[in-house]
Scaffold this motif. Structure first.
Motif, PDB file in Angstrom:
ATOM      1  N   VAL A  35      56.211  42.206  53.064  1.00 11.15           N
ATOM      2  CA  VAL A  35      56.580  41.025  53.559  1.00 11.15           C
ATOM      3  C   VAL A  35      55.836  40.395  54.736  1.00 11.15           C
ATOM      4  O   VAL A  35      56.133  39.267  55.068  1.00 11.15           O
ATOM      5  N   ALA A  36      54.813  41.272  55.296  1.00  4.68           N
ATOM      6  CA  ALA A  36      54.464  40.820  56.509  1.00  4.68           C
ATOM      7  C   ALA A  36      53.373  40.026  56.167  1.00  4.68           C
ATOM      8  O   ALA A  36      52.523  39.246  56.854  1.00  4.68           O
ATOM      9  N   TYR A  37      53.076  39.725  54.938  1.00  2.82           N
ATOM     10  CA  TYR A  37      51.963  38.787  54.310  1.00  2.82           C
ATOM     11  C   TYR A  37      52.441  37.253  54.476  1.00  2.82           C
ATOM     12  O   TYR A  37      51.741  36.496  54.319  1.00  2.82           O
ATOM     13  N   LEU A  38      53.844  37.137  54.458  1.00  6.05           N
ATOM     14  CA  LEU A  38      54.326  35.818  55.004  1.00  6.05           C
ATOM     15  C   LEU A  38      53.718  35.258  56.447  1.00  6.05           C
ATOM     16  O   LEU A  38      53.340  36.160  57.443  1.00  6.05           O
ATOM     17  N   ASP A  39      53.202  34.187  56.493  1.00 12.08           N
ATOM     18  CA  ASP A  39      52.935  33.632  58.018  1.00 12.08           C
ATOM     19  C   ASP A  39      54.099  33.489  58.725  1.00 12.08           C
ATOM     20  O   ASP A  39      54.834  32.687  58.434  1.00 12.08           O
ATOM     21  N   PRO A  40      54.134  34.065  60.053  1.00 10.73           N
ATOM     22  CA  PRO A  40      55.271  33.972  60.979  1.00 10.73           C
ATOM     23  C   PRO A  40      55.582  32.834  61.531  1.00 10.73           C
ATOM     24  O   PRO A  40      56.566  32.538  61.943  1.00 10.73           O
ATOM     25  N   LEU A  41      54.650  31.815  61.588  1.00  7.14           N
ATOM     26  CA  LEU A  41      54.739  30.747  62.112  1.00  7.14           C
ATOM     27  C   LEU A  41      54.882  29.518  61.327  1.00  7.14           C
ATOM     28  O   LEU A  41      54.646  28.283  61.918  1.00  7.14           O
ATOM     29  N   MET A  42      55.051  29.765  60.013  1.00  8.54           N
ATOM     30  CA  MET A  42      55.338  28.556  58.878  1.00  8.54           C
ATOM     31  C   MET A  42      56.693  28.857  58.115  1.00  8.54           C
ATOM     32  O   MET A  42      56.919  29.656  57.912  1.00  8.54           O
ATOM     33  N   LYS A  43      57.196  27.433  58.176  1.00  4.21           N
ATOM     34  CA  LYS A  43      58.506  27.675  57.514  1.00  4.21           C
ATOM     35  C   LYS A  43      58.216  28.122  55.798  1.00  4.21           C
ATOM     36  O   LYS A  43      57.056  27.868  55.403  1.00  4.21           O
ATOM     37  N   THR A  44      59.220  28.654  55.499  1.00  7.13           N
ATOM     38  CA  THR A  44      58.880  29.337  54.155  1.00  7.13           C
ATOM     39  C   THR A  44      58.772  28.295  52.947  1.00  7.13           C
ATOM     40  O   THR A  44      57.978  28.723  52.095  1.00  7.13           O
ATOM     41  N   LEU A  78      64.948  35.590  57.740  1.00  5.46           N
ATOM     42  CA  LEU A  78      65.100  35.970  56.583  1.00  5.46           C
ATOM     43  C   LEU A  78      65.681  37.533  56.259  1.00  5.46           C
ATOM     44  O   LEU A  78      64.834  38.389  57.020  1.00  5.46           O
ATOM     45  N   SER A  79      66.354  37.946  55.512  1.00  3.63           N
ATOM     46  CA  SER A  79      66.437  39.506  55.130  1.00  3.63           C
ATOM     47  C   SER A  79      65.415  39.874  54.360  1.00  3.63           C
ATOM     48  O   SER A  79      64.601  39.136  53.652  1.00  3.63           O
ATOM     49  N   GLY A  80      65.316  41.239  54.386  1.00  5.86           N
ATOM     50  CA  GLY A  80      64.040  41.685  53.481  1.00  5.86           C
ATOM     51  C   GLY A  80      64.076  41.393  51.991  1.00  5.86           C
ATOM     52  O   GLY A  80      63.010  40.925  51.629  1.00  5.86           O
ATOM     53  N   GLY A  81      65.200  41.267  51.431  1.00  5.17           N
ATOM     54  CA  GLY A  81      65.123  40.839  50.067  1.00  5.17           C
ATOM     55  C   GLY A  81      65.034  39.394  49.997  1.00  5.17           C
ATOM     56  O   GLY A  81      64.273  39.136  48.990  1.00  5.17           O
ATOM     57  N   MET A  82      65.554  38.640  51.111  1.00  2.57           N
ATOM     58  CA  MET A  82      65.126  37.115  50.778  1.00  2.57           C
ATOM     59  C   MET A  82      63.604  36.890  51.089  1.00  2.57           C
ATOM     60  O   MET A  82      63.088  36.039  50.386  1.00  2.57           O
ATOM     61  N   ALA A  83      63.023  37.548  51.866  1.00  2.00           N
ATOM     62  CA  ALA A  83      61.572  37.537  52.070  1.00  2.00           C
ATOM     63  C   ALA A  83      60.785  37.766  50.887  1.00  2.00           C
ATOM     64  O   ALA A  83      59.852  37.125  50.502  1.00  2.00           O
ATOM     65  N   ARG A  84      61.286  38.868  50.215  1.00  2.00           N
ATOM     66  CA  ARG A  84      60.691  39.396  48.875  1.00  2.00           C
ATOM     67  C   ARG A  84      60.751  38.090  47.977  1.00  2.00           C
ATOM     68  O   ARG A  84      59.765  37.841  47.301  1.00  2.00           O
ATOM     69  N   ARG A  85      61.879  37.380  47.725  1.00  2.00           N
ATOM     70  CA  ARG A  85      62.194  36.322  46.814  1.00  2.00           C
ATOM     71  C   ARG A  85      61.178  35.144  47.175  1.00  2.00           C
ATOM     72  O   ARG A  85      60.801  34.478  46.060  1.00  2.00           O
ATOM     73  N   VAL A  86      60.864  35.057  48.460  1.00  2.00           N
ATOM     74  CA  VAL A  86      59.944  33.967  48.871  1.00  2.00           C
ATOM     75  C   VAL A  86      58.525  34.105  48.439  1.00  2.00           C
ATOM     76  O   VAL A  86      58.190  33.439  47.658  1.00  2.00           O
ATOM     77  N   LEU A  87      58.257  35.330  48.591  1.00  2.00           N
ATOM     78  CA  LEU A  87      56.539  35.786  48.481  1.00  2.00           C
ATOM     79  C   LEU A  87      56.759  35.841  46.805  1.00  2.00           C
ATOM     80  O   LEU A  87      55.585  35.318  46.243  1.00  2.00           O
ATOM     81  N   LEU A  88      57.646  36.155  46.022  1.00  2.00           N
ATOM     82  CA  LEU A  88      57.645  36.079  44.350  1.00  2.00           C
ATOM     83  C   LEU A  88      57.311  34.633  44.386  1.00  2.00           C
ATOM     84  O   LEU A  88      56.628  34.317  43.494  1.00  2.00           O
ATOM     85  N   SER A  89      58.021  33.720  44.770  1.00  2.00           N
ATOM     86  CA  SER A  89      57.971  32.317  44.523  1.00  2.00           C
ATOM     87  C   SER A  89      56.754  31.692  44.940  1.00  2.00           C
ATOM     88  O   SER A  89      56.217  30.711  44.001  1.00  2.00           O
TER      89      SER A  89
END
Lengths: 198, 320
Positions: free
Chosen positions: B104-113, B150-161
């Motif tokens: 989940v660290a692949y998400l840009d921390p400074l950008m809204k999901t 986001l929680s861990g599981g929520m971040a996963r679902r964002v990544l998947l999307s």
């Protein structure tokens, strides 16, 4: 001596929704509890509160009737869901392990930690390999309680069985209490005496 | 080099090695993936299961061409019947081939999901994204939150999307489900199944083998950088007797619902790989032959296996 959360309230920020509302939780040394709940329901938050990484806005976390000690190694150790975020990326693994206490050879062997990994940086290991270090670090000190927040979700099933067998044996030997946060019902029934939901 | 037009992705004799500094300026090659064979056909979910550190994530990076500079890839990579060159990889990744990253660290921390999931696509797929978020059970305001909220599981679902919003023909999902509850994981895999039934393909790298049994068509079992067995998912449902390689059987037995018994020993490290079969040091059935030569891939009962001891006699199983 037991670990208690008493009527705990917690939210992130001053206006966020309550993640935990009037939540109480109790567990004893030597007990093995599994926490099963949907994602986003505050499992990790509860784990962080119990280990003293967060403080509740209302309510108390008590260890044997007293608040968690503010100094020295915490008797409640947390093993995190994402090992890559729980280690300093610029430290070699030797130094990371030494944070927990003196290295114990037999523990490293039981967890399958290769000596050659000790001189590497976290980026050079896979998630599963890194998680073994986090487990070793948590077990190195004299922890009485271990909170395992989805520690085996990123491991293959053989490694999962290996690590859990080591953890359970170690817990048995030292009379530690284990709280396992997991999504896997099969795993929960396998490792815990009691299953809680949020 | 034979080419099949009905395959979407074909890997043949693939190996990946890294150049590493040893002491001072002396370098050495470290082979982490060796003679790997894998095919993915349209309409198929191929699950890749196996030990941690066996090179599953590197395989994903090799297909996408995003390995670091000190890596060398040898062997044949074919996508839609044509060689997958570095230029082609660059053109295809993100559009034809999409990745669901492992961390989940692949998400840009400074950008809204929400904006992250939409990406640079014009026009913005906002409506589709909202539908997808809703389907994954993410609350409506999730798109306006930053990853740390986001929680861990929520971040996963964002990544998947983010990957599902592309119109990729091949989705490489690197452990998309940890942190999700069983219901959410099932929902995610149902989405993959729908995509596959629609003629696309999914390469699912996962440790959740019980979920993989249910949704995948075939399962490739990885060990120390190579595939030891490729079997129809149904064989895994049936149990160890239907499986071919002793490592696959050990995987099955280590599941919490089937015994939770680990096998002794550890996966060999890339610096000291055994000369023969990679599994030989841990295998209870090894012979002298196993320790000398790497077993070739053989086709048995609709699956592929690398094992000398498996002959397929007596209903298929002489190694238990």
């Amino acid at each position: 001596m037991s670990l208690n959360a008493e009527h705990v309230f917690f939210r992130y920020g001053r206006k966020g929704p309550w993640i935990l509302e009037d939540r109480s939780f109790h567990f004893d040394r030597g007990e093995r509890v599994a926490l099963l709940a949907p994602s986003g329901s505050g499992k990790t938050t509860l784990a962080m509160l119990l280990a003293g990484y967060l403080t509740p806005q209302k309510g108390r976390i008590l260890l044997g009737g007293a608040p968690l000690p503010g100094k020295g190694a915490c008797p409640v150790q947390l093993i995190c869901q994402h090992p890559e975020k729980a280690v300093n990326p610029r430290w070699r693994l030797e130094k990371i392990l030494a944070e927990g206490g003196p290295l114990r050879g037999e523990l490293l062997d039981a967890l399958g930690i290769e000596r050659a990994w000790l001189t590497r940086f976290p980026l050079e290991l896979s998630g599963g390999e890194l998680q073994r270090f986090c487990v070793a670090r948590a077990l190195a000190g004299g922890a009485d309680y271990l909170i395992c927040d989805e520690i085996s979700a990123m491991l293959d099933v053989i490694t999962q069985a290996q690590i859990w067998n080591v953890l359970l044996a170690e817990a048995e030997k030292r009379g530690m209490g284990i709280l396992a946060v997991t999504h896997n019902r099969h795993l929960a029934t396998r490792i815990a005496d009691r299953i809680e939901t949020l | 080099m034979e080419q099949k037009t009905d395959t979407l992705l074909e890997l043949h004799d693939l190996s990946v090695s890294f150049r590493m500094y040893e002491r001072g300026a002396s370098q050495r090659e470290l082979t982490v993936i060796s003679d790997l064979h894998l095919t993915v056909r349209p309409g198929e979910i191929v699950a890749v299961a196996g030990s941690s550190g066996s090179g599953k994530s590197l395989l994903a990076s090799a297909i996408l061409g995003i390995l670091p500079d000190n890596a060398t890839v040898r062997g044949h990579l074919h996508y839609k019947g044509e060689e997958l060159t570095a230029e082609r990889q660059q053109a295809l990744r993100g559009t034809e081939i999409a990745l669901v990253p492992q961390s989940v660290a692949y998400l840009d921390p400074l950008m809204k999901t929400g904006a992250q999931a939409d990406g640079h696509k014009k026009p913005r797929p906002t409506v589709r994204r909202e539908q997808l978020f809703a389907r994954f059970g993410l609350p409506k305001q999730t798109g306006r939150l930053y990853p740390f909220q986001l929680s861990g599981g929520m971040a996963r679902r964002v990544l998947l999307s983010t990957a599902l919003l592309t119109d990729a023909a091949l989705i490489i999902a690197d452990e998309p489900t940890p942190g999700m509850s069983t219901e959410q994981a099932v929902e995610a895999l149902t989405v993959f199944r729908e995509l596959a039934d629609d003629g696309r393909a999914v390469l699912l790298i996962t440790h959740d083998i019980d979920l993989a049994f249910t949704f995948a068509d075939r399962i490739a079992v990885f060990y120390a950088g190579t595939t030891v067995e490729t079997a129809p998912a149904a064989d895994f449902k049936e149990g160890p007797d239907a499986l071919r390689h002793p490592y696959s059987k050990a995987l099955w037995r280590a599941l919490p619902q089937n015994g939770f018994t680990p096998i002794d020993g550890f996966q060999p490290v890339a610096v000291r790989l055994p000369a023969g079969c990679l599994y030989a040091p841990r295998c209870p059935h090894k012979t002298a032959e196993c320790e000398e030569k790497v077993p070739p891939v053989r086709e048995i009962r609709g699956g592929e296996v690398r094992c000398y001891r498996f002959t397929g006699k007596n209903g298929g199983c002489d190694v238990s």
